[in-house]
Enzyme design. Structure first.
Site, PDB file in Angstrom:
ATOM      1  CB  THR A 119      -0.948   0.009   1.216  1.00  0.00           C
ATOM      2  OG1 THR A 119      -0.190  -0.291   2.396  1.00  0.00           O
ATOM      3  CG2 THR A 119      -2.052  -1.017   1.067  1.00  0.00           C
ATOM      4  CG  ASP A 120       0.066   3.834  -2.647  1.00  0.00           C
ATOM      5  OD1 ASP A 120       1.086   3.319  -3.101  1.00  0.00           O
ATOM      6  OD2 ASP A 120      -1.033   3.753  -3.203  1.00  0.00           O
TER       7      ASP A 120
ATOM      8  CB  SER B 104      -0.473   9.727   3.533  1.00  0.00           C
ATOM      9  OG  SER B 104      -0.816   9.815   2.168  1.00  0.00           O
ATOM     10  NE  ARG B 105       5.276   4.024   2.506  1.00  0.00           N
ATOM     11  CZ  ARG B 105       4.597   2.974   2.922  1.00  0.00           C
ATOM     12  NH1 ARG B 105       3.592   2.524   2.207  1.00  0.00           N
ATOM     13  NH2 ARG B 105       4.920   2.367   4.033  1.00  0.00           N
ATOM     14  CB  VAL B 106      -0.190  10.175  -1.955  1.00  0.00           C
ATOM     15  CG1 VAL B 106      -0.660  11.272  -2.893  1.00  0.00           C
ATOM     16  CG2 VAL B 106      -0.155   8.844  -2.684  1.00  0.00           C
TER      17      VAL B 106
END
Length: 508
Positions: A344-345, A370-372
């Protein structure tokens, strides 16, 4: 289930196989050699492919199955119905299709099983299209970077761990810490904000009473009209639990591929992995770590990779995933949690300790990510939330260090006071998602120090008073702020003025 090879079969069964070989050949027709626990072993069917549908004729009935093990001399097929009517010696033929489910607008507002059959007592679903249960994910060139926000309405998520359309954000934590509540609030917020996002909720082995309560709640909130629920209960066969998330994804992909947006909630993938383990062990696949088969990572990666933000050439639709994983005693280093974290991101980690302290949602500011990030955040929220996560993490560290000490310097005291107010502010009741302007005003008022004189126990009252005053006196400005653009200096002055006057009534 007997352990006979084809050479050791009973005389009757061997004669049946020989007769079938002479009359029809074993390329497209086979025979059941043994059956049990929802798995049928089939001799023949040399033309069968992975996940292809097989039809077993037994006692005048036809039971469907799908091929999962393709061995040299036999096939391991997982039954989609009861195994009580399937007997050794039954004839098996290829249906000529892989697994498909009905998809389309006709599914909205319905509760269905993983094969698309209605469970809500409503009329039969007459869908014009079907979607493949197993399908390759969109390639790199067919994707676009995640940049549109998917607002959850939960202030602590939208401010600190923003989710974008096309992202995969894991919700992880022990049982009864509010994981499903986060996902349901996000679904409700899509309807409240009129975002046009379709919700697909996949219940994997959940109590049917829990699903019924969820349907009632979604109906009362006016969300059910844009929601599809794919439901499986604890008593359903492992094959249906295994298929549920893939079937739900196929239904969501229909909207993504038609320039729409869909939100997938998988509740939860721990039960999905357990169902797959059960099927794999019955199919005699070698067990690995924690008795899971070696390809359990592929099980979830091929599912979650189907979530994407499509490129403009493909219609710019999106499929966002919120998989849920249940941990044991907060152990995120176990096999399935580490697998899904790496796919997951980002993850939202819910802590049991915070939950029991009354901090709900019980989101850990230190372990969640959160990688976004800011790429999928509205400009308004981004402008006030940049130091929020760090400030909250530092406060929780300081609070644990200073709980035994009384002599604190002024700066530390100020940081702890601000942190306590921020923690109180981020508490949010279930089923009450907040709009963009409400989140902006709340965070801005605390970070500007306007609530510093307000008692911690009165923060929520002061927040409600500020929001009410601003909506009453400056509705037009708040509507403009709700569009997500950066707030003007004039709007900020209005917020400060309203917050100061509201805070005066709660000081002390």
């Amino acid at each position: 289930m007997s352990e006979l090879s084809v050479t050791e079969l009973s005389e009757d069964l061997r004669r049946a196989i020989e007769s079938l070989e002479k009359t029809e050949g074993l390329s497209t027709v086979g025979i059941v050699t043994r059956v049990g626990d929802g798995v049928a072993w089939v001799h023949g069917l040399r033309d069968a492919g992975f996940s292809e549908v097989l039809e077993i004729e037994s006692d005048g009935k036809t039971v469907e199955a799908f091929a999962l093990n393709l061995n040299e001399d036999e096939i391991g097929a997982v039954l989609l119905g009861e195994d009580s009517s399937v007997k050794a010696g039954a004839k098996v033929s290829l249906k000529g299709t892989v697994l498909e489910v009905p998809v389309g607008e006709e599914m909205l507002g319905r509760v269905v099983d993983p094969l698309g059959r209605p469970l809500d007592g409503g009329p039969a679903i007459k869908a014009k299209k079907t979607g493949l249960v197993e399908r390759n994910a969109v390639g790199v060139m067919g994707r676009k970077s995640v940049h549109e926000p998917l607002m959850t309405g939960i202030m602590s998520i939208d401010a600190m761990f923003p989710i974008g359309r096309g992202q995969r954000e894991l919700i992880i934590g022990d049982r009864q810490t509010g994981k499903t509540a986060l996902a349901i609030d996000t679904m409700i917020n899509q309807a409240k904000q009129k975002s046009g996002v379709v919700n697909v909720y996949v219940a994997i082995g959940q109590k049917l009473s829990k699903i019924a309560r969820l349907v009632d709640r979604l109906k009362s909130e006016g969300v059910m009209e844009q929601t599809i629920i794919v439901a499986t209960g604890p008593s359903d066969p492992a094959s249906l639990l295994y298929l549920a998330p893939y079937a739900g994804t196929a239904m969501g992909e229909y909207f993504r591929d038609n320039k729409g947006h869909a939100l997938m909630v998988y509740d939860d993938l721990t039960k999905h992995a357990v169902a797959y383990r059960q099927m794999s062990l019955l199919l005699r696949r070698p067990p690995g770590r924690e008795a899971f088969p070696g390809d359990v990572f592929y099980l979830h990666s091929r599912l979650l990779e189907r979530s994407a933000k499509l490129s403009d050439d493909l219609g710019a639709g999106s499929l966002t995933a919120l998989p849920i994983i249940e941990t044991q005693a907060g152990d995120i280093s176990a096999y399935i949690p580490t697998n899904v974290i790496s796919i997951t991101d980002g993850q939202i980690f819910l802590e049991t300790d915070l939950f029991y302290q009354g901090i709900r949602p019980a989101i850990s500011a230190g372990l969640s990510v959160s990688r976004v990030g800011g790429a999928a955040q509205t400009k308004a929220i981004k402008s006030v939330s940049s130091h929020l996560k760090l400030g909250l993490s530092q406060f929780r560290e300081l609070a644990s260090f200073t709980q035994f000490g009384s002599d604190l310097d002024e700066a530390t005291k100020k940081q702890i006071d601000r942190g306590q107010r921020l923690t109180e502010l981020l508490k949010q009741p279930q089923y009450q998602p907040m709009s963009i302007w409400e989140q902006y005003v709340s965070i801005y008022a605390v970070s500007e120090g306007i609530f510093d004189a307000v008692g911690v126990d009165k923060i929520k009252d002061a927040q409600a008073a500020v929001l009410t005053k601003l909506w009453t006196d400056y509705k037009k400005d708040m509507r403009e702020l709700n569009k997500g653009g950066k707030a003007t200096d004039e709007v900020n002055k209005l917020i400060v003025k309203a917050a100061k006057s509201a805070a005066k009534g709660f000081e002390g």
